[in-house]
Scaffold this active site. Structure first.
Site, short mmCIF file in Angstrom:
data_model
loop_
_atom_site.label_atom_id
_atom_site.label_comp_id
_atom_site.label_asym_id
_atom_site.label_seq_id
_atom_site.Cartn_x
_atom_site.Cartn_y
_atom_site.Cartn_z
N CYS A 27 -1.38 -11.51 7.21
CA CYS A 27 0.04 -11.56 7.78
C CYS A 27 0.06 -13.00 8.52
O CYS A 27 0.30 -13.88 7.77
CB CYS A 27 0.02 -10.54 8.87
SG CYS A 27 -0.37 -8.94 8.38
N ASP B 50 8.41 -5.04 2.40
CA ASP B 50 8.00 -5.77 3.57
C ASP B 50 9.14 -6.76 4.02
O ASP B 50 9.50 -7.72 3.40
CB ASP B 50 6.86 -6.83 2.98
CG ASP B 50 5.99 -7.71 4.04
OD1 ASP B 50 6.73 -7.74 5.11
OD2 ASP B 50 4.96 -8.09 3.70
N HIS C 164 4.30 -3.73 5.00
CA HIS C 164 3.83 -4.75 5.80
C HIS C 164 2.44 -4.42 6.63
O HIS C 164 2.62 -3.73 7.30
CB HIS C 164 4.66 -5.67 6.75
CG HIS C 164 3.97 -6.96 7.40
ND1 HIS C 164 4.03 -8.08 6.47
CD2 HIS C 164 3.64 -7.03 8.21
CE1 HIS C 164 3.46 -8.82 7.32
NE2 HIS C 164 2.93 -8.32 8.51
#
Length: 223
Positions: free
Chosen positions: A111, A157, A189
């Protein structure tokens, strides 16, 4: 295990042979190095033969895991942009190479951390890179990479959508460095760090994403 290179709280995990020659700089998501899931992944990389260093990129100010609904992530992010984060990574990399004896260093970015894998995938910094569902990677940062890069992406995502994924592939194909992008279905995500292990599709995607990363480093980092 925690150490403090240059006053940066850091989680480290050693491989079975205790060697630091083949190392991984683990750049975490917004929840920081105290997140147990991230520590378990670091330990997995160590079990696969890598010395792992996961610094606190947030000076003790991660996003709370159990945050209230009104927590403003974008306001938080303004305090953790490259001018603040880059010096932490710089100090950590110097410590790894000069004090810990790391000879080859791969970057793992989940991330938030994915952006910094792109920024640091250059000779003398990171030798090889891996990102899972990266966020906020700028075009110029991606165009600036100078080494092999592997990416795990979620089919759903909002921070790394299909359009961004395809743009990323176009850029990487032009650069000429080894690369791969694998898309995993039935996940969103954050799945590679935080998923529901009771749901088969999510568990399989998480496990295969880790195998993708480990295989990439085995191929391009170890010498």
């Amino acid at each position: 295990m925690y150490i403090s290179p240059a006053i940066v709280l850091t989680y480290v995990s050693y491989p079975p042979d205790k060697s630091t020659h083949n190392a991984i700089l683990f750049l975490s998501d917004i929840f920081g190095p105290k997140l147990v899931n991230s520590q378990l992944i670091a330990d997995q990389f160590a079990a696969n033969g890598y010395f792992v260093v996961m610094p606190d990129l947030f000076h003790g100010d991660p996003v709370p895991v159990e945050r209230e609904g009104n927590f403003d992530v974008m306001a938080w992010l303004k305090n953790h942009l490259p001018p603040v984060t880059d010096p932490i990574i710089d100090r950590t990399l110097r410590y790894m190479r000069q004090e810990l004896g790391c000879q080859r260093i791969g970057g793992v970015g989940y991330c938030y951390g994915g952006k910094y894998v792109a920024r640091y995938l250059k000779p003398g910094l990171l030798d090889v890179g891996y990102m899972a569902h990266p966020t906020h990677v700028e075009v110029d940062e991606l165009k600036g990479i100078q080494g092999p890069l592997s990416i795990s992406a979620a089919s759903s995502d909002y921070l790394f959508p299909t359009e961004k994924r395809r743009e990323t592939e176009d850029i990487l194909s032009e650069l000429g460095h080894p690369y791969e992008i694998t898309v995993y279905s039935h996940v969103e995500h954050g799945y590679s760090v935080r998923c529901n292990m009771d749901i088969k599709q999510q568990r399989v995607a998480k496990e295969k994403s880790f195998a993708q990363a480990a295989g990439w480093f085995d191929a391009y980092l170890k010498k």
